[in-house]
Motif scaffolding. Structure first.
Motif, PDB file in Angstrom:
ATOM      1  N   ASN A  66       0.746  -1.251   0.239  1.00 31.72           N
ATOM      2  CA  ASN A  66      -0.012  -0.148  -0.160  1.00 31.72           C
ATOM      3  C   ASN A  66       1.107   1.264  -0.056  1.00 31.72           C
ATOM      4  O   ASN A  66       0.203   2.297   0.331  1.00 31.72           O
ATOM      5  N   SER A  67       2.154   1.520  -0.767  1.00 31.83           N
ATOM      6  CA  SER A  67       2.574   2.341  -0.626  1.00 31.83           C
ATOM      7  C   SER A  67       2.895   2.613  -2.051  1.00 31.83           C
ATOM      8  O   SER A  67       2.459   1.817  -3.190  1.00 31.83           O
ATOM      9  N   LEU A  68       2.978   4.432  -1.584  1.00 34.48           N
ATOM     10  CA  LEU A  68       3.115   4.981  -3.492  1.00 34.48           C
ATOM     11  C   LEU A  68       4.622   5.455  -3.472  1.00 34.48           C
ATOM     12  O   LEU A  68       4.973   5.968  -3.348  1.00 34.48           O
ATOM     13  N   TYR A 100      -6.527  11.087  -4.857  1.00 36.09           N
ATOM     14  CA  TYR A 100      -7.135   9.706  -5.717  1.00 36.09           C
ATOM     15  C   TYR A 100      -6.850   8.387  -4.704  1.00 36.09           C
ATOM     16  O   TYR A 100      -7.809   7.684  -5.070  1.00 36.09           O
ATOM     17  N   GLY A 101      -5.594   8.036  -4.405  1.00 39.60           N
ATOM     18  CA  GLY A 101      -5.518   6.959  -3.578  1.00 39.60           C
ATOM     19  C   GLY A 101      -4.971   5.967  -4.378  1.00 39.60           C
ATOM     20  O   GLY A 101      -5.045   5.834  -5.353  1.00 39.60           O
ATOM     21  N   LYS A 126      -7.573  -0.904  -3.619  1.00 34.41           N
ATOM     22  CA  LYS A 126      -8.438  -0.460  -1.958  1.00 34.41           C
ATOM     23  C   LYS A 126      -9.663   0.754  -2.232  1.00 34.41           C
ATOM     24  O   LYS A 126      -9.994   1.338  -1.261  1.00 34.41           O
ATOM     25  N   GLY A 127     -10.064   1.190  -3.684  1.00 30.80           N
ATOM     26  CA  GLY A 127     -10.990   1.660  -3.573  1.00 30.80           C
ATOM     27  C   GLY A 127     -11.013   2.979  -2.927  1.00 30.80           C
ATOM     28  O   GLY A 127     -11.748   4.180  -2.838  1.00 30.80           O
ATOM     29  N   TRP A 134      -2.734   6.547   1.409  1.00 30.59           N
ATOM     30  CA  TRP A 134      -1.845   5.442   0.858  1.00 30.59           C
ATOM     31  C   TRP A 134      -1.465   5.119   2.620  1.00 30.59           C
ATOM     32  O   TRP A 134      -1.455   6.586   2.773  1.00 30.59           O
ATOM     33  N   ASP A 135      -0.413   4.398   2.727  1.00 28.94           N
ATOM     34  CA  ASP A 135       0.553   4.069   3.437  1.00 28.94           C
ATOM     35  C   ASP A 135       1.926   5.100   3.353  1.00 28.94           C
ATOM     36  O   ASP A 135       2.000   5.752   4.783  1.00 28.94           O
TER      37      ASP A 135
END
Length: 597
Positions: free
Chosen positions: A298-300, A343-344, A348-349, A353-354
């Motif tokens: 969950n990292s960008l 937009y995240g 995961k909808g 981001w973590d």
């Protein structure tokens, strides 16, 4: 490739001239001065298939005002006695390698960085030449059996090699394979010794001739000249090997930790002005083995499109989502950042981001450009992201104190969350490091794959780093480190400005010691590298897939160990080769005034 006029003996006699009767140095009557056996041996060596493709057209004699300068006519790699890798540093002060700060970071970047566009006709010829090679390769593949081992009993198994990768290696790369992976038998200092080899089957196999060639080294990352067989670094490393052995054969978490490595980590942290640091036994693998520990699904990660392959591998292993922005383009970086934050995570909808991380290099090794660090830091703060800075090529080579791009831009190193670099270049050693906050380093000591499983740095390697780093910092009681930094800056500016006067196209920042010279056509990469070798200059070529198809280049790497005489010797050879092969593509106006060293 390389369909030039003339037979090999005639061209060799023209290009390999000598100063005296023993046939060792270049001017005079050439091969005619050699004795019978010596002449035949040299002709045999340079008439092999690897060299017969570089028969360049002989230029007309240059006017008197274009003759060789007195500073370079007395230099030749085979004539110079073996040195310890240290240049004769001039006493006068030179301009330090530091951003002036008179203009905004954006204006300073555009004024000092060059990325001249390729002429249209050259681009068309480059694509045409490359696709012609591909077509000839496919015909060759249909008509002739390749001289390689074939896999047997692999029915039902996934192929070990991609079909296009195998084809490209066999029928395109093979044509200029002799220009890469060339074995050397000396320290890669300001000069090096190549082991001569020839191919009788057009690159399928090679054999050594039993001879060696002493060359000016313009291909190694020996930025500060610490790669030397003699001197304080070599003496200290030898003593360390005698006292502590050659290796610990264990990871840091088991039996590989010791006071020497703890001293190195403390010194590294003090060198960069951060809380803590951790060192590893590998260089670029530091990226591949540590990025998975720092990132998660969950990292960008927002990565520059020109980042090194080790970074790309680490990102793939991490499972993080990766977005790419245009090279050194701050507007595009902000666009990608804004979209990612707003937009995240779409998987995961749209949940936040973590972690959002910007990943850039200090000096981009194929482009010679310098990251626009102040602007990157401003965007990092604006969007609450982390910043990972790979300083493999910039540490030691940039800044008035040799501490990388943070030093060059006079930026607080604590503004960068993760500082990464290698000891393989400016320090003349091996291994890598990560530096930052104590909390970060404590986390890596527990979770880093490289720290837990990879072998620790051996004693002589660690000692080389300690001695060279203390020299740069001035803790050895001398000013050798400061002079080396200034000498590298002087060599870089002089070499780049002289290349601009010649009319060739170079990429990158004027203060970057990585100097790519564009040759574009795939065939010209081999022609230039081979011709430079016959002129006793070792350089590195780079082409597709390491670069875009139409941006083949010769990459020169400068060193503080180089003298002005050596640079002039190389520049004169490059000027003649550029005339022979038509490499003067630049349409910029040339400065007629002499370049002051």
């Amino acid at each position: 490739m390389g369909n030039f006029d003339g037979d090999s003996e005639t061209v060799f006699e023209q290009s390999y001239a000598t100063t005296n009767g023993n046939g060792k140095l270049p001017i005079g009557n050439g091969v005619a001065d050699l004795s019978g056996p010596e002449k035949q041996e040299l002709l045999r060596k340079f008439s092999a298939p690897a060299y017969t493709e570089i028969r360049t057209r002989r230029c007309q004699p240059k006017p008197a005002n274009d003759a060789q300068s007195p500073s370079s006519i007395n230099y030749h790699p085979e004539k110079k006695s073996v040195s310890n890798g240290y240049a004769s540093i001039l006493d006068q002060e030179s301009k330090p390698n530091q951003a002036e700060g008179k203009l905004s970071p954006e204006l300073e970047h555009f004024q000092k960085t060059s990325f001249e566009e390729v002429p249209l006709h050259t681009a068309c010829l480059t694509y045409l030449g490359f696709y012609l090679l591909m077509i000839l390769g496919y015909i060759n593949q249909l008509l002739f059996v390749p001289k390689v081992a074939t896999e047997k009993g692999r029915d039902g198994y996934v192929a070990l090699y991609d079909a296009f990768e195998s084809f490209y290696s066999r029928y395109v790369y093979r044509r200029i394979k002799d220009c890469w992976n060339r074995p050397i038998c000396s320290v890669p200092g300001d000069e090096l010794t190549l082991k001569d080899r020839v191919t009788d089957d057009y690159g399928w196999s090679f054999k050594f001739t039993g001879t060696e060639t002493r060359c000016l080294n313009l291909g190694s990352y020996n930025y500060l000249g610490f790669a030397a067989a003699t001197g304080q670094c070599a003496d200290d490393s030898e003593e360390s090997a005698r006292n502590s052995g050659l290796a610990y054969c264990s990871s840091r978490c088991e039996l590989g930790d010791n006071e020497q490595l703890q001293e190195l980590e403390a010194l590294t942290a003090r060198y960069f002005g951060v809380e803590d640091a951790i060192v590893f036994g590998m260089g670029f693998a530091t990226n591949a083995l540590n990025l998975p520990s720092l990132l998660g699904p969950n990292s960008l990660v927002i990565s520059d499109e020109k980042n090194h392959a080790s970074i790309i591998l680490g990102l793939r292993l991490s499972g993080a989502t990766t977005k790419v922005f245009k090279h050194n383009n701050m507007r595009d970086l902000e666009r990608v950042l804004r979209q990612g934050v707003c937009y995240g995570n779409p998987k995961k909808g749209g949940q936040p981001w973590d972690k959002v991380m910007i990943l850039v290099e200090g000096i981009f090794s194929m482009e010679g450009s310098i990251v626009r660090l102040p602007e990157v830091i401003a965007l990092k703060k604006k969007y609450k992201a982390y910043l990972y800075l790979d300083e493999a090529h910039s540490v030691g080579a940039m800044g008035s104190r040799g501490r990388g791009v943070t030093d060059y831009f006079n930026v607080d190193p604590k503004e960068v969350d993760i500082l990464m670099g290698t000891f393989t270049k400016s320090f003349g050693s091996a291994g890598g490091y990560l530096a930052g906050s104590k909390k970060l380093i404590d986390f890596l000591r527990t979770n880093s794959h490289a720290h837990c499983y990879a072998a620790s740095i051996s004693p002589p390697i660690a000692q080389q780093i300690l001695t060279s780093m203390k020299t740069i910092m001035g803790e050895d009681g001398t000013d050798i480190g400061r002079k080396k930094i200034h000498q590298l800056a002087r060599n870089t500016r002089y070499f780049r400005r002289r290349l601009a006067q010649l009319g060739v196209i170079t990429y990158g920042h004027e203060d970057s010691p990585v100097v790519p010279m564009l040759v574009y056509l795939f065939s010209k990469i081999g022609a230039v590298v081979r011709t430079l070798t016959t002129r006793h200059i070792a350089a590195v070529g780079a082409g597709f897939p390491a670069t875009p198809i139409m941006e083949g280049r010769i990459r020169f790497c400068l060193s503080a160990a180089h003298t002005k005489e050596q640079l002039d010797f190389a520049l004169e050879a490059i000027d003649e080769i550029a005339d022979d092969l038509g490499l003067k593509y630049s349409r910029k106006p040339r400065d007629p005034n002499p370049v002051i060293y």
